[in-house]
Design an enzyme around this catalytic site. Structure first.
Site, mmCIF file in Angstrom:
data_model
loop_
_atom_site.group_PDB
_atom_site.id
_atom_site.type_symbol
_atom_site.label_atom_id
_atom_site.label_comp_id
_atom_site.label_asym_id
_atom_site.label_seq_id
_atom_site.Cartn_x
_atom_site.Cartn_y
_atom_site.Cartn_z
ATOM 1 N N GLU A 48 0.909 -1.177 0.082
ATOM 2 C CA GLU A 48 -0.158 -0.137 -0.097
ATOM 3 C C GLU A 48 0.852 1.300 0.081
ATOM 4 O O GLU A 48 2.027 1.392 0.304
ATOM 5 C CB GLU A 48 -0.682 0.098 1.321
ATOM 6 C CG GLU A 48 -2.393 -0.202 0.839
ATOM 7 C CD GLU A 48 -3.117 0.733 0.261
ATOM 8 O OE1 GLU A 48 -2.464 1.574 -0.598
ATOM 9 O OE2 GLU A 48 -4.127 0.868 0.428
ATOM 10 N N ASP A 49 0.327 2.290 -0.437
ATOM 11 C CA ASP A 49 1.011 3.343 -0.650
ATOM 12 C C ASP A 49 0.954 4.240 0.901
ATOM 13 O O ASP A 49 1.944 4.577 1.427
ATOM 14 C CB ASP A 49 0.361 4.515 -1.383
ATOM 15 C CG ASP A 49 -1.132 4.649 -1.142
ATOM 16 O OD1 ASP A 49 -1.863 4.111 -0.667
ATOM 17 O OD2 ASP A 49 -1.893 5.749 -2.122
ATOM 18 N N ASP A 86 -3.847 5.284 6.707
ATOM 19 C CA ASP A 86 -4.413 6.685 7.412
ATOM 20 C C ASP A 86 -5.345 6.024 8.694
ATOM 21 O O ASP A 86 -4.812 5.728 9.537
ATOM 22 C CB ASP A 86 -5.087 7.425 6.200
ATOM 23 C CG ASP A 86 -5.467 8.880 6.665
ATOM 24 O OD1 ASP A 86 -6.183 8.943 7.942
ATOM 25 O OD2 ASP A 86 -5.305 9.845 6.173
ATOM 26 N N PHE A 132 -1.930 16.043 5.347
ATOM 27 C CA PHE A 132 -2.090 15.700 3.901
ATOM 28 C C PHE A 132 -0.801 15.903 2.896
ATOM 29 O O PHE A 132 -0.322 16.682 2.943
ATOM 30 C CB PHE A 132 -3.399 16.446 3.283
ATOM 31 C CG PHE A 132 -3.704 15.665 2.054
ATOM 32 C CD1 PHE A 132 -4.605 14.552 2.031
ATOM 33 C CD2 PHE A 132 -3.451 16.322 0.812
ATOM 34 C CE1 PHE A 132 -5.063 13.853 0.861
ATOM 35 C CE2 PHE A 132 -4.016 15.582 -0.329
ATOM 36 C CZ PHE A 132 -4.727 14.198 -0.402
ATOM 37 N N ARG A 176 0.430 12.693 -8.476
ATOM 38 C CA ARG A 176 1.183 11.250 -8.348
ATOM 39 C C ARG A 176 2.587 11.271 -8.871
ATOM 40 O O ARG A 176 3.445 10.533 -8.240
ATOM 41 C CB ARG A 176 0.287 10.310 -9.071
ATOM 42 C CG ARG A 176 -1.268 10.025 -8.419
ATOM 43 C CD ARG A 176 -1.697 8.663 -9.018
ATOM 44 N NE ARG A 176 -3.364 8.641 -8.860
ATOM 45 C CZ ARG A 176 -3.846 8.088 -7.603
ATOM 46 N NH1 ARG A 176 -3.033 7.780 -6.754
ATOM 47 N NH2 ARG A 176 -5.254 8.028 -7.672
HETATM 48 P P1 IMP Z 1 -7.494 4.785 5.115
HETATM 49 O O1 IMP Z 1 -8.616 3.769 4.985
HETATM 50 O O2 IMP Z 1 -8.066 5.915 6.069
HETATM 51 O O3 IMP Z 1 -6.382 3.976 5.989
HETATM 52 O O4 IMP Z 1 -6.991 5.517 3.885
HETATM 53 C C1 IMP Z 1 -6.035 5.024 3.068
HETATM 54 C C2 IMP Z 1 -6.136 5.696 1.616
HETATM 55 O O5 IMP Z 1 -6.410 6.898 1.785
HETATM 56 C C3 IMP Z 1 -4.939 5.456 0.970
HETATM 57 O O6 IMP Z 1 -4.699 4.214 0.446
HETATM 58 C C4 IMP Z 1 -4.815 6.859 0.144
HETATM 59 O O7 IMP Z 1 -5.546 6.411 -1.108
HETATM 60 C C5 IMP Z 1 -5.620 7.767 0.945
HETATM 61 N N1 IMP Z 1 -4.858 8.715 1.725
HETATM 62 C C6 IMP Z 1 -4.674 8.720 2.977
HETATM 63 N N2 IMP Z 1 -4.219 9.919 3.624
HETATM 64 C C7 IMP Z 1 -3.841 10.223 2.374
HETATM 65 C C8 IMP Z 1 -2.917 11.636 2.019
HETATM 66 O O8 IMP Z 1 -2.182 12.123 2.846
HETATM 67 N N3 IMP Z 1 -2.722 11.766 0.841
HETATM 68 C C9 IMP Z 1 -3.159 11.113 -0.390
HETATM 69 N N4 IMP Z 1 -4.177 10.149 -0.112
HETATM 70 C C10 IMP Z 1 -4.223 9.707 1.165
HETATM 71 MG MG MG Z 2 -4.574 4.012 -1.910
#
Ligand code: IMP
Ligand code: MG
Length: 177
Positions: free
Chosen positions: A102-103, A106, A155, A168
């Site tokens: 994963e990237d 969050d 962010f 990106r």
């Molecule tokens: P989570 O489900 O809240 O953990 O969110 C995960 C997804 O939200 C990641 O795979 C990203 O696509 C997106 N995301 C979360 N934080 C950021 C950020 O700071 N910048 C860009 N995308 C984010």
């Molecule tokens: Mg993602």
């Protein structure tokens, strides 16, 4: 500080490419050590993980396979709320050692859903490898086996991550100013 304009927002470099690549190399070393002889199947999550996956896989020296997956979101017809489904799981993962790439993690909700979905396919093991983690934003307990860098709850864009689809395509990571 180098600035980046993405649509209506301004970002500044927060993690330079060299620092990212050094951390990626360290994590690849850990995976090479832990998965020796296990022929892992890497499952990078599109779109955000494409750049991280490319750099990570260049440092993986053990026999392995790679298959990209994606989370599709759509509105449910019966119940309210968004349903997210894993698509593109082309490989049979039964009995395989899979590594989700994963990237960023969050809240952790996306990864929790991903783990649950993949577990239903009976892999031998599931490991989580995230380029970035926002520890202060985590809302659910998930195992994060490999992580390159922990970041503050801000962010960010770049290195595969987007703001509204853009941003990106940079080597460095930028934080919203
Ligand atoms: P989570 O489900 O809240 O953990 O969110 C995960 C997804 O939200 C990641 O795979 C990203 O696509 C997106 N995301 C979360 N934080 C950021 C950020 O700071 N910048 C860009 N995308 C984010
Ligand atoms: Mg993602």
């Amino acid at each position: 500080m180098e600035k980046l304009q993405v649509k209506d927002k301004t970002f500044a470099v927060s993690i330079p490419e060299a620092q990212i690549l050094e951390a990626v190399k360290r994590v690849a070393g850990e995976i090479n050590r832990d998965f020796d002889g296990k022929e892992p199947l890497f499952l990078p999550v599109l779109n955000g993980a494409f750049m991280f996956a490319a750099d990570l896989l260049k440092e993986i020296t053990i026999p392995c396979e790679v298959s990209f997956i994606k989370l599709a979101s759509y509105q449910g017809t019966q119940t309210s709320g968004t349903i997210r489904e894993v698509i593109g799981l082309a490989k049979d993962i039964t009995g395989r050692h899979v590594i989700i790439v994963e990237d960023i993690i969050d809240s952790g909700l996306t990864m929790a859903h991903m783990i649950e979905t993949l577990a239903a396919h009976n892999p031998a093991s599931i490991a989580v490898c995230s380029c970035l983690v926002k520890p202060d934003a985590l809302k659910v307990q998930i195992p994060i086996d490999y992580r390159c860098l922990d970041i503050p709850n801000d962010f960010i864009v770049g290195y595969g991550l987007d703001y509204d689809g853009f941003g990106r395509n940079t080597r460095d990571i930028y934080t919203l100013v």
